[in-house]
Scaffold this motif. Structure first.
Motif, PDB file in Angstrom:
ATOM      1  N   GLY A   1       3.786  -1.589   1.374  1.00 13.46           N
ATOM      2  CA  GLY A   1       4.672  -0.724   2.150  1.00 13.46           C
ATOM      3  C   GLY A   1       4.998   0.574   1.422  1.00 13.46           C
ATOM      4  O   GLY A   1       5.056   1.650   2.025  1.00 13.46           O
ATOM      5  N   SER A   2       5.180   0.487   0.113  1.00 11.73           N
ATOM      6  CA  SER A   2       5.539   1.683  -0.675  1.00 11.73           C
ATOM      7  C   SER A   2       4.462   2.759  -0.571  1.00 11.73           C
ATOM      8  O   SER A   2       4.767   3.950  -0.570  1.00 11.73           O
ATOM      9  N   ILE A   3       3.204   2.347  -0.494  1.00 18.64           N
ATOM     10  CA  ILE A   3       2.090   3.303  -0.392  1.00 18.64           C
ATOM     11  C   ILE A   3       2.003   3.838   1.039  1.00 18.64           C
ATOM     12  O   ILE A   3       1.890   5.040   1.281  1.00 18.64           O
ATOM     13  N   LEU A   4       2.086   2.924   2.007  1.00 15.19           N
ATOM     14  CA  LEU A   4       1.936   3.314   3.418  1.00 15.19           C
ATOM     15  C   LEU A   4       3.031   4.286   3.843  1.00 15.19           C
ATOM     16  O   LEU A   4       2.781   5.240   4.592  1.00 15.19           O
ATOM     17  N   LEU A   5       4.235   4.044   3.370  1.00 17.17           N
ATOM     18  CA  LEU A   5       5.351   4.899   3.775  1.00 17.17           C
ATOM     19  C   LEU A   5       5.184   6.319   3.237  1.00 17.17           C
ATOM     20  O   LEU A   5       5.594   7.282   3.879  1.00 17.17           O
ATOM     21  N   GLY A   6       4.547   6.438   2.075  1.00 18.98           N
ATOM     22  CA  GLY A   6       4.246   7.765   1.534  1.00 18.98           C
ATOM     23  C   GLY A   6       3.294   8.521   2.458  1.00 18.98           C
ATOM     24  O   GLY A   6       3.480   9.712   2.732  1.00 18.98           O
ATOM     25  N   TYR A   7       2.273   7.829   2.983  1.00 20.60           N
ATOM     26  CA  TYR A   7       1.332   8.476   3.912  1.00 20.60           C
ATOM     27  C   TYR A   7       1.998   8.790   5.250  1.00 20.60           C
ATOM     28  O   TYR A   7       1.758   9.840   5.842  1.00 20.60           O
ATOM     29  N   ALA A   8       2.815   7.862   5.736  1.00 16.56           N
ATOM     30  CA  ALA A   8       3.514   8.103   7.008  1.00 16.56           C
ATOM     31  C   ALA A   8       4.436   9.315   6.865  1.00 16.56           C
ATOM     32  O   ALA A   8       4.549  10.133   7.784  1.00 16.56           O
ATOM     33  N   ALA A   9       5.059   9.428   5.690  1.00 21.71           N
ATOM     34  CA  ALA A   9       5.971  10.555   5.459  1.00 21.71           C
ATOM     35  C   ALA A   9       5.228  11.887   5.465  1.00 21.71           C
ATOM     36  O   ALA A   9       5.782  12.912   5.839  1.00 21.71           O
ATOM     37  N   GLU A  10       3.957  11.870   5.067  1.00 19.81           N
ATOM     38  CA  GLU A  10       3.154  13.102   5.069  1.00 19.81           C
ATOM     39  C   GLU A  10       2.750  13.509   6.475  1.00 19.81           C
ATOM     40  O   GLU A  10       2.410  14.666   6.712  1.00 19.81           O
ATOM     41  N   ASN A  11       2.716  12.526   7.389  1.00 19.85           N
ATOM     42  CA  ASN A  11       2.180  12.784   8.722  1.00 19.85           C
ATOM     43  C   ASN A  11       2.995  12.042   9.783  1.00 19.85           C
ATOM     44  O   ASN A  11       2.469  11.209  10.524  1.00 19.85           O
ATOM     45  N   PRO A  12       4.303  12.342   9.852  1.00 23.51           N
ATOM     46  CA  PRO A  12       5.188  11.531  10.696  1.00 23.51           C
ATOM     47  C   PRO A  12       4.906  11.663  12.197  1.00 23.51           C
ATOM     48  O   PRO A  12       5.312  10.793  12.971  1.00 23.51           O
ATOM     49  N   ASP A  13       4.212  12.717  12.628  1.00 23.28           N
ATOM     50  CA  ASP A  13       3.930  12.861  14.062  1.00 23.28           C
ATOM     51  C   ASP A  13       2.833  11.918  14.525  1.00 23.28           C
ATOM     52  O   ASP A  13       2.783  11.520  15.681  1.00 23.28           O
ATOM     53  N   GLU A  14       1.921  11.565  13.595  1.00 25.84           N
ATOM     54  CA  GLU A  14       0.759  10.779  14.009  1.00 25.84           C
ATOM     55  C   GLU A  14       0.757   9.332  13.525  1.00 25.84           C
ATOM     56  O   GLU A  14       0.110   8.479  14.120  1.00 25.84           O
ATOM     57  N   LEU A  15       1.441   9.087  12.403  1.00 25.84           N
ATOM     58  CA  LEU A  15       1.308   7.762  11.766  1.00 25.84           C
ATOM     59  C   LEU A  15       2.639   7.033  11.661  1.00 25.84           C
ATOM     60  O   LEU A  15       3.678   7.683  11.491  1.00 25.84           O
ATOM     61  N   GLU A  16       2.580   5.695  11.746  1.00 29.24           N
ATOM     62  CA  GLU A  16       3.804   4.920  11.497  1.00 29.24           C
ATOM     63  C   GLU A  16       3.470   3.576  10.847  1.00 29.24           C
ATOM     64  O   GLU A  16       2.377   3.044  11.012  1.00 29.24           O
ATOM     65  N   VAL A  17       4.449   3.072  10.101  1.00 25.43           N
ATOM     66  CA  VAL A  17       4.313   1.763   9.471  1.00 25.43           C
ATOM     67  C   VAL A  17       4.925   0.744  10.427  1.00 25.43           C
ATOM     68  O   VAL A  17       6.023   0.965  10.942  1.00 25.43           O
ATOM     69  N   VAL A  18       4.184  -0.357  10.668  1.00 30.99           N
ATOM     70  CA  VAL A  18       4.682  -1.358  11.620  1.00 30.99           C
ATOM     71  C   VAL A  18       4.714  -2.748  10.993  1.00 30.99           C
ATOM     72  O   VAL A  18       4.003  -3.028  10.026  1.00 30.99           O
ATOM     73  N   GLY A  19       5.524  -3.608  11.586  1.00 29.41           N
ATOM     74  CA  GLY A  19       5.592  -5.024  11.205  1.00 29.41           C
ATOM     75  C   GLY A  19       6.359  -5.264   9.921  1.00 29.41           C
ATOM     76  O   GLY A  19       6.693  -4.340   9.184  1.00 29.41           O
ATOM     77  N   LYS A  20       6.656  -6.534   9.725  1.00 36.33           N
ATOM     78  CA  LYS A  20       7.406  -6.931   8.519  1.00 36.33           C
ATOM     79  C   LYS A  20       6.433  -7.100   7.352  1.00 36.33           C
ATOM     80  O   LYS A  20       5.272  -7.424   7.553  1.00 36.33           O
ATOM     81  N   PRO A  21       6.927  -6.951   6.122  1.00 37.58           N
ATOM     82  CA  PRO A  21       6.053  -7.231   4.968  1.00 37.58           C
ATOM     83  C   PRO A  21       5.563  -8.673   5.020  1.00 37.58           C
ATOM     84  O   PRO A  21       6.325  -9.569   5.367  1.00 37.58           O
ATOM     85  N   PHE A  22       4.267  -8.878   4.714  1.00 39.92           N
ATOM     86  CA  PHE A  22       3.735 -10.249   4.750  1.00 39.92           C
ATOM     87  C   PHE A  22       3.169 -10.703   3.407  1.00 39.92           C
ATOM     88  O   PHE A  22       2.334 -11.609   3.341  1.00 39.92           O
ATOM     89  N   SER A  23       3.612 -10.059   2.330  1.00 39.93           N
ATOM     90  CA  SER A  23       3.283 -10.556   0.984  1.00 39.93           C
ATOM     91  C   SER A  23       4.359 -10.036   0.049  1.00 39.93           C
ATOM     92  O   SER A  23       5.152  -9.174   0.438  1.00 39.93           O
ATOM     93  N   GLU A  24       4.370 -10.550  -1.170  1.00 40.43           N
ATOM     94  CA  GLU A  24       5.226  -9.932  -2.179  1.00 40.43           C
ATOM     95  C   GLU A  24       4.333  -9.371  -3.273  1.00 40.43           C
ATOM     96  O   GLU A  24       3.506 -10.091  -3.840  1.00 40.43           O
ATOM     97  N   GLU A  25       4.452  -8.070  -3.518  1.00 35.32           N
ATOM     98  CA  GLU A  25       3.671  -7.392  -4.558  1.00 35.32           C
ATOM     99  C   GLU A  25       4.633  -6.997  -5.662  1.00 35.32           C
ATOM    100  O   GLU A  25       5.655  -6.357  -5.418  1.00 35.32           O
TER     101      GLU A  25
END
Ligand code: GLU
Length: 292
Positions: free
Chosen positions: A213-237
């Motif tokens: 999630g920490s990586i994906l949210l960085g990408y979503a933040a760069e492109n908030p009009d097109e991308l979003e993070v969905v669903g609950k976390p399904f592992s522990e890193e």
């Protein structure tokens, strides 16, 4: 532990809300990490710490394309992000300032060989601690907790991990994420870097990208009009610091350095300067594993 994890997720989620333009550009990091004076004197002869402190040189492997964690803009010497801040704290304890660290780009697939061959002294690269990896390299920590999620184009019919069966989902070779999404029944496609995988999502070539999630949210933040993070976390890193297994004394050194940073506020400051840039509450740092 649970509270910590939720707080970290919330912090990362706030990156989206706080985003304007390029998240990497906003992420300037701190530049006042206190560098130890006469550092070599504190280490015993024959230890790797003594060698590094005496040489005044250290090679640290980080990601270059993950905003908030490890990110390097062209023409800038010192990358930015939470992983980089932890690397700066370790280097400072060896008497080496950030500008004198050799920051080397690592991708997920070369972290173990880079440590084994001595291409880098340490890896701080969204590097989850796993039993498999600990068979071939040392991993101290954890210094940060996150969990695997999905990044999709806005409006996608993939809303969570329960929707990925039979769908094309990309990730990166050598990551925990690729193996874990295959187990969920997706048609997993592996790329070298997460930015390549993100481009596949933007092009519509795959239905989703998956990793921490920490990586994906960085990408979503760069492109908030097109991308979003969905669903609950399904592992522990659990992010750890990689070191060469032939230098086991490094474990106590890293753990003590990180523990001091947790206790004296440097860890919190590092978080606030990177993933926590949006002003969200800083989580409790995680408890560390014992050294082997
Ligand atoms: N943290 C996971 C791993 O170490 C995924 C992120 C990455 O590939 O760097 O494999």
């Amino acid at each position: 532990m649970k509270r910590t994890r939720i707080a970290v997720m919330a912090a990362a989620a706030a990156l989206i809300l706080g985003a304007c333009g390029n998240a990497g550009e906003e992420d300037t990091g701190s530049d006042d990490t206190k560098v130890a004076d006469n550092a070599a004197a504190q280490f015993e002869d024959g230890t790797r710490m003594k060698e590094l402190a005496e040489s005044g040189k250290v090679k640290i492997g980080v990601k270059f394309d993950q905003p908030g964690l490890g990110f390097k803009k062209a023409g800038v010497d010192v990358p930015t992000g939470l992983d980089v801040e932890m690397g700066k704290i370790i280097a400072a304890k060896l008497g080496i300032k950030a500008a004198d660290v050799e920051w080397i780009e690592t991708i997920s697939d070369n972290r173990e060989p880079f440590l084994q061959k001595g291409t880098v002294d340490f890896v701080l690269a969204s590097y989850s601690i796993t039993d498999e990896r600990r068979k071939v390299v040392g991993q101290a920590g954890p210094y940060y907790l996150t969990g695997q999620q999905l990044l999709v184009k806005k409006g996608s019919d993939i809303k969570g991990v329960e929707d990925v069966k039979g769908k094309e989902v990309c990730s990166v070779t050598g990551s925990t994420s690729l193996a874990q999404i295959e187990d969920k029944g997706a048609k997993a496609r592996g790329f070298e870097t997460y930015s390549q995988c993100r481009d596949q999502v933007l092009d519509g070539a795959v239905g989703a990208m998956t990793t921490d999630g920490s990586i994906l949210l960085g990408y979503a933040a760069e492109n908030p009009d097109e991308l979003e993070v969905v669903g609950k976390p399904f592992s522990e890193e659990r992010y750890g610091v990689g070191y060469n297994k032939d230098q086991p004394e490094l474990c106590e050194f890293i753990q003590d350095t990180l523990k001091t940073a947790q206790d004296d506020g440097a860890w919190a400051k590092a978080f606030e300067a990177t993933l926590g840039k949006s002003g969200v509450e800083t989580p409790e740092p995680p408890a560390m594993d014992p050294c082997p």
